[in-house]
Design a protein around this motif. Structure first.
Motif, short mmCIF file in Angstrom:
data_model
loop_
_atom_site.label_atom_id
_atom_site.label_comp_id
_atom_site.label_asym_id
_atom_site.label_seq_id
_atom_site.Cartn_x
_atom_site.Cartn_y
_atom_site.Cartn_z
N GLU A 13 1.32 -0.83 0.20
CA GLU A 13 0.10 0.04 -0.12
C GLU A 13 0.79 1.28 0.21
O GLU A 13 0.80 2.62 -0.59
N LYS A 14 2.06 0.84 0.51
CA LYS A 14 3.04 3.05 1.28
C LYS A 14 4.05 2.56 -0.15
O LYS A 14 4.42 3.43 -0.73
N LEU A 15 4.70 1.59 -0.35
CA LEU A 15 5.16 2.00 -0.82
C LEU A 15 5.35 0.97 -2.38
O LEU A 15 6.11 1.16 -3.42
N GLY A 16 3.67 1.05 -2.72
CA GLY A 16 3.35 0.32 -3.98
C GLY A 16 4.17 -0.77 -4.72
O GLY A 16 3.80 -1.17 -5.53
N LEU A 17 4.66 -2.47 -4.02
CA LEU A 17 5.67 -3.02 -4.93
C LEU A 17 3.91 -4.00 -5.15
O LEU A 17 3.45 -4.32 -4.48
N ARG A 18 4.47 -4.88 -5.95
CA ARG A 18 4.02 -5.48 -6.84
C ARG A 18 3.38 -7.35 -5.25
O ARG A 18 4.56 -7.64 -4.60
N PRO A 19 2.10 -6.89 -5.23
CA PRO A 19 2.14 -8.09 -4.17
C PRO A 19 2.90 -9.51 -4.58
O PRO A 19 3.74 -10.13 -3.37
N GLU A 20 3.19 -10.80 -5.77
CA GLU A 20 4.50 -11.46 -5.34
C GLU A 20 5.35 -10.98 -5.19
O GLU A 20 5.89 -12.06 -5.32
#
Ligand code: ASP
Length: 452
Positions: A327-334
């Protein structure tokens, strides 16, 4: 319904937070709203002050036995707190690793992830240990310790409840390698053998990707339930965290006294400086290898760092780290769902640095001179030890005891550094968690998008 309508419904369902996410965010909100970290700091200060007042050298209690018995009662909330976190840590780690792999969805993705992540983890751990070893050799905090006091603390029994009595098993190197597969998973859990537990979870996660989705679904649902339940129990434990810290510090101060605490100042400062340097290393990595600025990165993970500081447990913080990563860093969930749970258990740069500094500090105290090859072996042992250290409060020091035996320092010597362990544990856990999030950010940049 038309295909378009179905697609739309599917997409908006995907965007909605799942029950798992809702439940996790409720638990994290609860902890952050209470300004837990501040209460914990207050608990620490009062713990030391009360401990000094109640110690046999203080004004209130004279008899050593009575003072120790009072200390034991006061540390009860702490023992309960540690017990509750330890109770759920194995199911939490097992479920999170299995889900992390199962949700990444493809073997190719896992392979390209593993081939980058493992060298990255090992390299950052080596950097961290090198910083620690260099600092402790320059500052030489062990030379500031009075030998007589060291022996007195050694005999105070302050560490006896932390020492399980087991040391390194007498295994050959091939036996050690073979030993990473738990032939008896139940035994691995009983013995809290973290490496075996992680390997078993990875194998189950990979197996889940390769079997038909419908067959694996009930097991995946069970893991989701296990993860959410474990977090609920951890959030209950956190309610008593400030009292726990108060009691644990009070008990330790009663046992070891003020002089011992003060003389540990240089040692604690060495560890803290090392941890600070490691934070700078992460920020440099972020600046050099990702598209984020160090400021943006730190802002995104601030709350998670406070949680790590409060819980002293990378595992307890892990679900919130995943949340912040997405949510904060916008990284891919996988990426985050794979890197964070694995990192929480095997990537402990803060712990590694601490263990290296503590081991060399104790060598200095006891006048043990290690040659350069011996220091190199110690560094290698520390890489392994930090990987095997469970991500729970206060265990880095227990694993340290096994390293000490290997270099000729009595395991009981951890009594000498136990007084400042709580604060160092909070700080090294913060570094551990920052390291996992830095790794996730780098991997997010390095890994190709998953093929749809
Ligand atoms: N408390 C640390 C962690 O969970 C482990 C340690 O004791 O060093 O990351």
């Amino acid at each position: 319904m038309t295909n378009k309508g179905k697609d739309h419904k599917k997409r908006s369902e995907k965007d909605k937070p799942s029950n798992r996410e809702k439940s996790l965010s409720k638990s994290s909100q609860l902890m952050m709203d209470q300004r837990l970290w501040l209460k914990i700091l207050v608990g620490m200060v009062f713990g030391v002050i009360t401990g000094l007042a109640l110690s046999p050298a203080g004004p209130i209690i004279e008899a050593k036995e009575t003072a120790f018995a009072v200390g034991e009662w006061l540390s009860l909330p702490g023992t309960l707190f540690l017990g509750m976190i330890q109770m759920v840590i194995i199911p939490l780690i097992v479920c999170s690793i299995i889900l992390g792999i199962a949700e990444s969805g493809s073997m190719d993705f896992l392979k390209s992830m593993g081939s980058r992540l493992i060298p990255y983890f090992i390299l950052t751990t080596i950097i961290s240990i090198t910083i620690g070893v260099t600092l402790v050799q320059i500052v030489r905090p062990g030379d500031m310790i009075n030998q007589g006091m060291a022996l007195e603390v050694l005999n105070s029994g302050a560490a006896s409840d932390r020492l399980s009595g087991d040391t390194f098993e007498d295994l050959t190197i091939p036996q050690r390698i073979a030993n990473i597969i738990p032939t008896n998973p139940a035994r691995a859990q009983v013995e809290r053998n973290m490496l075996q537990i992680v390997i078993a979870s990875i194998l189950v996660g990979i197996a889940l990707i390769t079997i038909p989705a419908g067959t694996g679904k009930p097991f995946k649902d069970l893991c989701v339930a296990g993860q959410v339940l474990s977090m609920k129990i951890i959030s209950w434990a956190m309610v008593i965290a400030p009292y726990a810290v108060f009691g644990l510090l009070c008990n330790i101060t009663i046992r070891i006294g003020l002089d011992a605490l003060i003389s540990l100042g240089f040692y604690a400062a060495t560890v803290l400086t090392g941890l600070g340097c490691m934070m700078l290393v992460y920020l440099t990595i972020i600046a050099l290898f990702t598209k984020k600025s160090p400021g943006e990165f730190m802002k995104g993970i601030r709350e998670v760092q406070l949680l790590a500081f409060s819980t002293s447990s990378s595992a307890a913080t892990m679900p919130f780290s995943i949340q912040a990563a997405e949510e904060k860093l916008g990284l891919r969930p996988e990426v985050s769902r794979f890197v964070v749970p694995l990192g929480a258990t095997v990537n402990m740069d803060g712990t590694a640095l601490y263990q290296a500094v503590a081991a060399l500090f104790l060598c200095q105290v006891f006048g043990i001179d290690l040659s350069t090859p011996e220091i190199a072996i110690l560094m290698l042992t520390t890489v392994g030890a930090s990987i095997g250290t469970p991500a729970t409060p206060g265990v880095g020091i227990v694993v340290l005891a096994t390293i000490l035996v290997g270099i000729g320092v009595p395991a009981q010597a951890i009594a000498l550094i136990i007084g400042v362990d709580r604060i160092l544990d909070m700080c090294r856990t913060t570094v551990n968690v920052t390291g996992d999030l830095a790794a996730s950010t780098v991997m997010d940049r390095w890994l190709p998008e998953k093929k749809k």
